[in-house]
Design an enzyme around this catalytic site. Sequence first.
Site, PDB file in Angstrom:
ATOM      1  N   MET A 130       5.838   5.508  -0.083  1.00  0.00           N
ATOM      2  CA  MET A 130       5.713   6.388   1.071  1.00  0.00           C
ATOM      3  C   MET A 130       5.661   5.509   2.331  1.00  0.00           C
ATOM      4  O   MET A 130       4.601   5.287   2.907  1.00  0.00           O
ATOM      5  CB  MET A 130       4.449   7.236   0.942  1.00  0.00           C
ATOM      6  CG  MET A 130       4.338   8.338   1.947  1.00  0.00           C
ATOM      7  SD  MET A 130       2.958   9.461   1.595  1.00  0.00           S
ATOM      8  CE  MET A 130       1.556   8.372   1.628  1.00  0.00           C
ATOM      9  N   PRO A 131       6.818   4.985   2.740  1.00  0.00           N
ATOM     10  CA  PRO A 131       6.829   4.146   3.937  1.00  0.00           C
ATOM     11  C   PRO A 131       6.392   4.933   5.172  1.00  0.00           C
ATOM     12  O   PRO A 131       6.901   6.023   5.429  1.00  0.00           O
ATOM     13  CB  PRO A 131       8.292   3.713   4.075  1.00  0.00           C
ATOM     14  CG  PRO A 131       8.928   4.000   2.768  1.00  0.00           C
ATOM     15  CD  PRO A 131       8.143   5.112   2.153  1.00  0.00           C
ATOM     16  N   HIS A 132       5.421   4.361   5.896  1.00  0.00           N
ATOM     17  CA  HIS A 132       4.944   4.982   7.121  1.00  0.00           C
ATOM     18  C   HIS A 132       4.155   3.963   7.923  1.00  0.00           C
ATOM     19  O   HIS A 132       3.753   2.933   7.398  1.00  0.00           O
ATOM     20  CB  HIS A 132       4.076   6.208   6.816  1.00  0.00           C
ATOM     21  CG  HIS A 132       2.809   5.877   6.090  1.00  0.00           C
ATOM     22  ND1 HIS A 132       2.793   5.592   4.738  1.00  0.00           N
ATOM     23  CD2 HIS A 132       1.536   5.755   6.524  1.00  0.00           C
ATOM     24  CE1 HIS A 132       1.544   5.336   4.375  1.00  0.00           C
ATOM     25  NE2 HIS A 132       0.771   5.415   5.440  1.00  0.00           N
ATOM     26  N   SER A 133       3.957   4.270   9.180  1.00  0.00           N
ATOM     27  CA  SER A 133       3.118   3.466  10.050  1.00  0.00           C
ATOM     28  C   SER A 133       2.262   4.433  10.858  1.00  0.00           C
ATOM     29  O   SER A 133       2.233   5.629  10.565  1.00  0.00           O
ATOM     30  CB  SER A 133       3.985   2.560  10.940  1.00  0.00           C
ATOM     31  OG  SER A 133       3.179   1.606  11.599  1.00  0.00           O
ATOM     32  N   TYR A 144       0.817  -1.213   0.000  1.00  0.00           N
ATOM     33  CA  TYR A 144       0.000   0.000   0.000  1.00  0.00           C
ATOM     34  C   TYR A 144       0.852   1.266   0.000  1.00  0.00           C
ATOM     35  O   TYR A 144       0.371   2.348  -0.342  1.00  0.00           O
ATOM     36  CB  TYR A 144      -0.928   0.012   1.219  1.00  0.00           C
ATOM     37  CG  TYR A 144      -0.196   0.207   2.536  1.00  0.00           C
ATOM     38  CD1 TYR A 144      -0.099   1.471   3.113  1.00  0.00           C
ATOM     39  CD2 TYR A 144       0.418  -0.860   3.186  1.00  0.00           C
ATOM     40  CE1 TYR A 144       0.595   1.664   4.300  1.00  0.00           C
ATOM     41  CE2 TYR A 144       1.105  -0.680   4.374  1.00  0.00           C
ATOM     42  CZ  TYR A 144       1.192   0.579   4.920  1.00  0.00           C
ATOM     43  OH  TYR A 144       1.877   0.763   6.092  1.00  0.00           O
TER      44      TYR A 144
END
Length: 158
Positions: A65-68, A56
Site C-alpha cells: 500500500m504505497p503512500h506518504s 512498512y
Amino acid sequence: MLRYFFENHLINISQKHPQNWQEAIRVSGEVMKANNLVTDKYIDQVIEDVKQYGPYIVIVPGVAMPHSQADSSGVLGTGIGLTIFEQPVSFDQNDPEKDAQLFFMLAAKDNATHMKNIANLSNLLMEDGMIEDLCHVKNLTDYQQVMAKHDESKEKSR
C-alpha cells in the site's frame, strides 16, 4: 471497491516485471498520475519513506500500500490506484513475507480521508479469497470476473 477501481480507470495490469521495488512503486504511480491524483514528487516521497522506514507499505504478504503523508505537495487529489504485477516484487530478499504483487497506491488531501481509504481497503482485502483472486488477474476480463464473483458473494451474504 473493486468497481471503484474499474469505473474510475484506476487499474493497471502490468505486463512488465519491475527490476526492483522502487520501479514497482513508480509503475504503480502511473495510473495515479494519469488520473491527475499525484505528481512524480509524491511518488519520489513514497520511495524515500520506504528507504527511511523500511517496507512498512507491505501490509500483508502479497499486498503493498504505497503512500506518504496526506499533506504532501505532490498530492493533487484523493484516490486509490491498483496495479497488479504478474509476479511478486521483493522489498527484502531475506524475507518472502515482504513480497508484493498487488500495489494499492493511496493519495489523499487530508488525514481523515486518508484513514477512511485505508479502512475501506482493509475491508476489501479481508474478503475471503480476494487477494488470491486479484493475484491471478492477467487482463481486464479477468478483473471483471473477480469483480462479478465478489459482487455475487456480497449479495448472498445479505
